[in-house]
Design an enzyme around this catalytic site. Structure first.
Site, PDB file in Angstrom:
ATOM      1  N   ASP A 177       0.848  -1.185   0.000  1.00  0.00           N
ATOM      2  CA  ASP A 177       0.000   0.000   0.000  1.00  0.00           C
ATOM      3  C   ASP A 177       0.888   1.241   0.000  1.00  0.00           C
ATOM      4  OD1 ASP A 177      -2.091   1.754   0.247  1.00  0.00           O
ATOM      5  OD2 ASP A 177      -2.592   1.218   2.308  1.00  0.00           O
TER       6      ASP A 177
ATOM      7  N   ASP B 209      -3.082   2.269  -5.931  1.00  0.00           N
ATOM      8  CA  ASP B 209      -1.892   2.247  -5.077  1.00  0.00           C
ATOM      9  C   ASP B 209      -1.828   1.065  -4.127  1.00  0.00           C
ATOM     10  OD1 ASP B 209      -4.018   3.163  -3.428  1.00  0.00           O
ATOM     11  OD2 ASP B 209      -2.544   3.971  -2.052  1.00  0.00           O
ATOM     12  N   GLU B 210      -2.709   0.087  -4.277  1.00  0.00           N
ATOM     13  CA  GLU B 210      -2.609  -1.078  -3.398  1.00  0.00           C
ATOM     14  C   GLU B 210      -2.853  -2.351  -4.170  1.00  0.00           C
ATOM     15  OE1 GLU B 210      -5.509  -1.402  -0.268  1.00  0.00           O
ATOM     16  OE2 GLU B 210      -6.184   0.617  -0.599  1.00  0.00           O
TER      17      GLU B 210
HETATM   18 MG   LIG Z   1      -2.453   3.910   0.091  1.00  0.00          MG
END
Ligand SMILES: [Mg+2]
Length: 358
Positions: free
Chosen positions: A12, A106-107
């Site tokens: 993350d 973003d993960e």
């Molecule tokens: Mg994040």
């Protein structure tokens, strides 16, 4: 079935949109930054760590954020940049595993059980991935390492920013017991409130419930809650499935209200649809965006263009225009979908491609 213990990493990025903005504009570094629109009806999409110290976080109305932090700098989102960073980190993941399941730009979950990169441990794999991300993008990421997705996701939040945390198989059950249910990924505020009303505050409380009682109280989710209360989650890491139709939709794990996040999801689905168009040669003229709301009502918005959609940019533009007609949302959004239809003669999907989609 053999009970091989999986090795899952949840990666993350830290304060992703805000960190990208601070990376690209030195004047923003060390300052409280909110990505989003500062207008009266805007909401914060992402907040830098400096802004978080003032209680500014995503989904907070911009006016409230400014009141809490008068120094706050608003920066409009630049999705193209976030998406290209996302592609960079995915290329790094691919050096370590083919089993990559994105959750957002973003993960992602990575299943590194097969250990393609021949690392001594999943812990070290996570360290190397984070170091590679920093080296290539100039941005920090945090990671959670565990034996299933549920725990890996919880673990990645434990040492943020720029840290990592592992939950070993023998620690999973105790970790969940100590945790408030409101912190469980997939338990949104509404479900948490129902649990609280039933006297369930923590994982330990949840564990005292019999499976049948949970099923009775929470329906389909009862089985899921029974498992996670014991640190069990058998869901596999689901790699990017190949897009096989002219429509793409996603049900969110939690209802979304943040327009920036909703737009990002719509664009990701438009990309799925466009990938299918490129593969099949199909060129449709009508773009439809479907929205399912938190109360299960549904809305659709369509636009028929003068000419078939022949570029990703046009599909983006049309999809964004349609979703923006319902933003900011007046209630939570549980699902969005993008579909292309009205295929031009001679530009309909090739028969072999259609055969694939059955
Ligand atoms: Mg994040």
């Amino acid at each position: 079935m053999s009970e091989q213990v999986r090795k899952i990493i949840h990666v993350d990025m830290d304060a992703f949109y805000a960190s990208v903005e601070q990376r690209d504009n030195p004047e923003l570094r060390g300052r409280p930054v909110a990505v989003g629109h500062g207008a009266r009806r805007g909401v914060v999409a992402a907040a830098s760590y400096e802004a978080r110290q003032f209680g500014v976080r995503s989904a907070l109305p911009s006016v409230t954020a400014m009141r809490q932090c008068p120094e706050l700098v608003f920066v409009p989102p630049r999705f193209d940049v976030y998406r290209s960073v996302s592609r960079q980190i995915h290329a790094i993941f691919a050096e370590f595993t083919t089993l990559i399941e994105p959750l957002a730009l973003d993960e992602a979950y990575l299943d590194v059980t097969a250990n393609r990169a021949e690392m001594p441990t999943a812990w070290l794999t996570a360290k190397v991935i984070r170091a590679r991300i920093l080296e290539e993008t100039g941005l920090t990421a945090s990671a959670g390492v565990s034996y299933n997705k549920f725990l890996a996701k919880l673990a990645s939040g434990q040492r943020k920013p720029n840290g990592q945390f592992a939950i070993r198989p023998e620690e999973g059950a105790a970790f969940v017991e100590a945790l408030p249910v409101a912190k469980f990924h997939g338990v949104g505020p509404a479900t948490a409130a129902r649990m609280h009303a039933a006297g369930i505050q923590t994982g330990a409380d949840l564990k005292t419930w019999a499976r049948a009682d949970l099923q009775h109280r929470f329906g389909k989710s009862g089985d899921w809650f029974y498992g996670i209360a014991r640190g069990r989650d058998l869901r596999a890491v689901n790699p990017n499935r190949e897009r096989k139709s002219s429509g793409s939709e996603t049900t969110f794990e939690e209802d979304l209200i943040d327009p920036v996040q909703i737009e990002a999801r719509v664009l990701a689905m438009a990309d799925d649809v466009w990938a299918w168009c490129e593969k099949t040669g199909a060129r449709g003229r009508t773009v439809t965006v479907k929205i399912k709301w938190a109360d299960f009502q549904q809305s659709t918005r369509s636009q028929s263009l003068a000419r078939p959609v022949d570029s990703q940019a046009i599909l983006h533009q049309a999809s964004l225009g349609l979703i923006r007609s319902v933003l900011p949302p007046t209630k939570g959004v549980r699902l969005v979908g993008v579909t292309l239809s009205n295929f031009r003669a001679g530009a309909e999907p090739r028969p072999e491609a259609l055969a694939l989609s059955s």
